[in-house]
Design an enzyme around this catalytic site. Structure first.
Site, PDB file in Angstrom:
ATOM      1  N   ASP A   1      -0.887  -2.106   1.815  1.00 36.89           N
ATOM      2  CA  ASP A   1      -0.694  -1.974   3.058  1.00 36.89           C
ATOM      3  C   ASP A   1      -1.857  -1.081   3.482  1.00 36.89           C
ATOM      4  O   ASP A   1      -2.732  -1.505   4.365  1.00 36.89           O
ATOM      5  CB  ASP A   1       0.429  -1.125   3.593  1.00 36.89           C
ATOM      6  CG  ASP A   1       1.761  -1.757   3.285  1.00 36.89           C
ATOM      7  OD1 ASP A   1       2.224  -2.721   3.869  1.00 36.89           O
ATOM      8  OD2 ASP A   1       2.301  -1.237   1.950  1.00 36.89           O
TER       9      ASP A   1
ATOM     10  N   HIS B   1       7.080   1.011   2.753  1.00 32.33           N
ATOM     11  CA  HIS B   1       6.380  -0.579   2.689  1.00 32.33           C
ATOM     12  C   HIS B   1       6.977  -1.373   3.255  1.00 32.33           C
ATOM     13  O   HIS B   1       8.057  -2.078   2.744  1.00 32.33           O
ATOM     14  CB  HIS B   1       6.143  -0.651   1.187  1.00 32.33           C
ATOM     15  CG  HIS B   1       5.640  -2.171   0.825  1.00 32.33           C
ATOM     16  ND1 HIS B   1       4.358  -2.747   1.419  1.00 32.33           N
ATOM     17  CD2 HIS B   1       6.474  -3.187   0.269  1.00 32.33           C
ATOM     18  CE1 HIS B   1       4.445  -3.927   1.184  1.00 32.33           C
ATOM     19  NE2 HIS B   1       5.505  -4.356   0.479  1.00 32.33           N
TER      20      HIS B   1
HETATM   21  P1  NAI Z   1       8.729 -12.860  -8.966  1.00 36.21           P
HETATM   22  O1  NAI Z   1      10.233 -13.584  -8.535  1.00 36.21           O
HETATM   23  O2  NAI Z   1       7.478 -14.031  -9.039  1.00 36.21           O
HETATM   24  O3  NAI Z   1       8.924 -12.488 -10.240  1.00 36.21           O
HETATM   25  C1  NAI Z   1       9.784 -11.268 -10.273  1.00 36.21           C
HETATM   26  C2  NAI Z   1      10.280 -11.504 -11.938  1.00 36.21           C
HETATM   27  O4  NAI Z   1      10.949 -10.357 -12.254  1.00 36.21           O
HETATM   28  C3  NAI Z   1      11.074 -12.535 -12.321  1.00 36.21           C
HETATM   29  O5  NAI Z   1      10.346 -13.074 -13.243  1.00 36.21           O
HETATM   30  C4  NAI Z   1      12.368 -12.027 -12.410  1.00 36.21           C
HETATM   31  O6  NAI Z   1      12.977 -12.653 -13.749  1.00 36.21           O
HETATM   32  C5  NAI Z   1      12.226 -10.788 -12.845  1.00 36.21           C
HETATM   33  N1  NAI Z   1      13.196  -9.691 -12.813  1.00 36.21           N
HETATM   34  C6  NAI Z   1      14.019  -9.745 -11.983  1.00 36.21           C
HETATM   35  N2  NAI Z   1      14.992  -8.582 -12.246  1.00 36.21           N
HETATM   36  C7  NAI Z   1      14.540  -7.851 -13.354  1.00 36.21           C
HETATM   37  C8  NAI Z   1      14.913  -6.854 -14.019  1.00 36.21           C
HETATM   38  N3  NAI Z   1      16.158  -6.346 -13.689  1.00 36.21           N
HETATM   39  N4  NAI Z   1      14.268  -6.389 -15.047  1.00 36.21           N
HETATM   40  C9  NAI Z   1      13.167  -7.244 -15.564  1.00 36.21           C
HETATM   41  N5  NAI Z   1      12.647  -8.138 -14.699  1.00 36.21           N
HETATM   42  C10 NAI Z   1      13.388  -8.626 -13.667  1.00 36.21           C
HETATM   43  O7  NAI Z   1       8.333 -12.155  -7.584  1.00 36.21           O
HETATM   44  P2  NAI Z   1       6.754 -11.438  -7.480  1.00 36.21           P
HETATM   45  O8  NAI Z   1       6.119 -12.183  -6.595  1.00 36.21           O
HETATM   46  O9  NAI Z   1       6.047 -11.244  -8.615  1.00 36.21           O
HETATM   47  O10 NAI Z   1       7.443 -10.192  -6.688  1.00 36.21           O
HETATM   48  C11 NAI Z   1       7.999  -9.145  -7.274  1.00 36.21           C
HETATM   49  C12 NAI Z   1       8.431  -7.802  -6.336  1.00 36.21           C
HETATM   50  O11 NAI Z   1       7.179  -7.245  -5.806  1.00 36.21           O
HETATM   51  C13 NAI Z   1       9.216  -8.495  -5.461  1.00 36.21           C
HETATM   52  O12 NAI Z   1      10.366  -7.770  -5.432  1.00 36.21           O
HETATM   53  C14 NAI Z   1       8.309  -8.426  -4.206  1.00 36.21           C
HETATM   54  O13 NAI Z   1       9.004  -8.293  -2.914  1.00 36.21           O
HETATM   55  C15 NAI Z   1       7.459  -6.985  -4.493  1.00 36.21           C
HETATM   56  N6  NAI Z   1       6.282  -7.066  -3.802  1.00 36.21           N
HETATM   57  C16 NAI Z   1       5.919  -5.744  -3.318  1.00 36.21           C
HETATM   58  C17 NAI Z   1       4.738  -5.616  -2.879  1.00 36.21           C
HETATM   59  C18 NAI Z   1       4.327  -4.163  -2.205  1.00 36.21           C
HETATM   60  O14 NAI Z   1       3.354  -4.037  -1.551  1.00 36.21           O
HETATM   61  N7  NAI Z   1       5.182  -3.151  -2.522  1.00 36.21           N
HETATM   62  C19 NAI Z   1       3.949  -6.614  -2.203  1.00 36.21           C
HETATM   63  C20 NAI Z   1       4.422  -7.879  -3.094  1.00 36.21           C
HETATM   64  C21 NAI Z   1       5.337  -7.946  -3.628  1.00 36.21           C
END
Ligand code: NAI
Length: 327
Positions: free
Chosen positions: A161, A189
């Protein structure tokens, strides 16, 4: 040469993981003289574990001189063993028809388990960054589940952000994005975050004076920054990944190596600053030095800012109330 440090990353086979791991291994996060051991966590699901194997093959094929080891895990008790840094990226995304309460509950389960594991096996100085959403509340849950670790070691990512705000301001006022100082983002966030450029300067000149347009602040800037994530999903068909990974690198690098007196934004547990109740994980301006962050205190909060801070705080307290019975 330096002794390797252990860096745990969860959700390592996901989108953000793919944009993040190679930069950690190349030294962009902890410095070009700091070897790292990656301890990667994915869910036990066969598809996820296979995808993780593929990512590890690619990491090997980069032949990074600083990459001193790679481990693949499906159990947080192993992934977090002796870890010095933990980037908690994996989270439960909102599925079709999923209510907010279900989402909070699913994530509460994940971050309770991971907090407990950190509590038991991580380095006592572990620096934790929660990226997985809802990031502030997930960080709060992990912190509450790790009573033997200092609360201040648990942080949430507001840096994306912050960087989005910097880029919008640079475009509006016509300065180089790297030249802005004293910018911050308060709160959660989420679209309620409050990006605040009242104190921001470029070469000592006030950004607020340069722009001098409160209607733009309220009607264009804040909604643009707040809804940037949704705009990226609409355009790309996928959520922000490279920019999120970049922000995670910025957050950890500044925490570990220092911000040289400059303000950066981190989601950190409040000690009561600005009337934010103690323990709430809130976006604040901080400076960092010697591996510690310090909240910039004593800034003046005008009526407009107070209203925004109250709104984002109310949202966070609502999330926190929603998980209280699960902790
Ligand atoms: P993605 O779905 O591509 O990857 C997430 C991965 O985490 C998947 O491979 C899944 O199998 C794994 N996963 C789920 N539960 C798990 C657990 N308990 N232990 C270990 N691995 C686990 O998602 P992406 O795009 O990589 O995003 C990840 C997270 O980051 C989402 O929650 C998204 O909303 C968040 N995010 C946060 C931002 C921020 O500014 N704070 C910005 C962008 C995304």
């Amino acid at each position: 040469s330096k002794k390797p440090v252990r860096v745990a990353v969860t959700g390592a086979a996901g989108q953000i993981g793919y944009a993040l791991l190679f930069r950690i291994a190349s030294g962009e996060m902890l410095g070009k003289d700091q070897p790292v051991i990656l301890q990667l966590l994915e869910i036990p699901d066969e598809k996820a574990q296979n995808a993780l194997k593929g990512v590890i093959m690619e990491l090997e094929d980069c032949a990074f001189p600083l990459l001193a080891g790679i481990e693949a895990h499906s159990d947080p008790m192993q992934a977090f063993k002796d870890t010095d840094y933990a980037l908690l990226v994996g989270a439960r995304p909102r599925g079709p028809g999923m209510e907010r309460a279900d989402l909070l509950a699913a994530n509460a389960q994940i971050f309770t388990a991971q907090g407990k594991a950190l509590n038991q096996v991580a380095s006592r100085n572990v620096k934790v960054l929660v990226v997985g959403n809802p990031a502030n509340t997930n960080a709060y849950i992990a912190m509450k589940s790790a009573p033997d670790l200092p609360a201040k070691n648990f942080t949430a990512m507001l840096r994306l952000d912050h960087n989005r705000a910097a880029s919008q301001l640079a475009a509006k006022a016509g300065f180089k994005v790297g030249d802005v100082r004293k910018l911050t983002v308060w709160g959660n966030h989420s679209p309620t975050m409050y990006a605040d450029y009242r104190f921001a300067t470029v070469d000592g000149k006030s950004v607020k004076d340069m722009i001098d347009d409160q209607a733009w602040n309220k009607d264009v800037f804040l909604p643009t920054v707040g809804k940037r994530g949704a705009a990226i999903i609409a355009a790309r068909g996928l959520s922000s990944a490279a920019s999120a990974a970049n922000a995670a690198i910025d957050h950890m690098r500044d925490w570990a190596l220092g911000s040289q007196g400059e303000w950066v934004t981190m989601g950190v547990p409040s000690n009561g600053e600005y009337g934010i109740p103690k323990g709430i994980v809130f976006g604040f301006p901080v400076t960092t030095e010697n591996g510690e962050y310090k909240i910039v205190d004593g800034l003046e909060i005008d009526a407009f800012s107070q209203e925004r801070i109250d709104a984002t705080l109310a949202e966070l307290q609502g999330e926190q109330d929603g998980v209280k019975h699960l902790l």
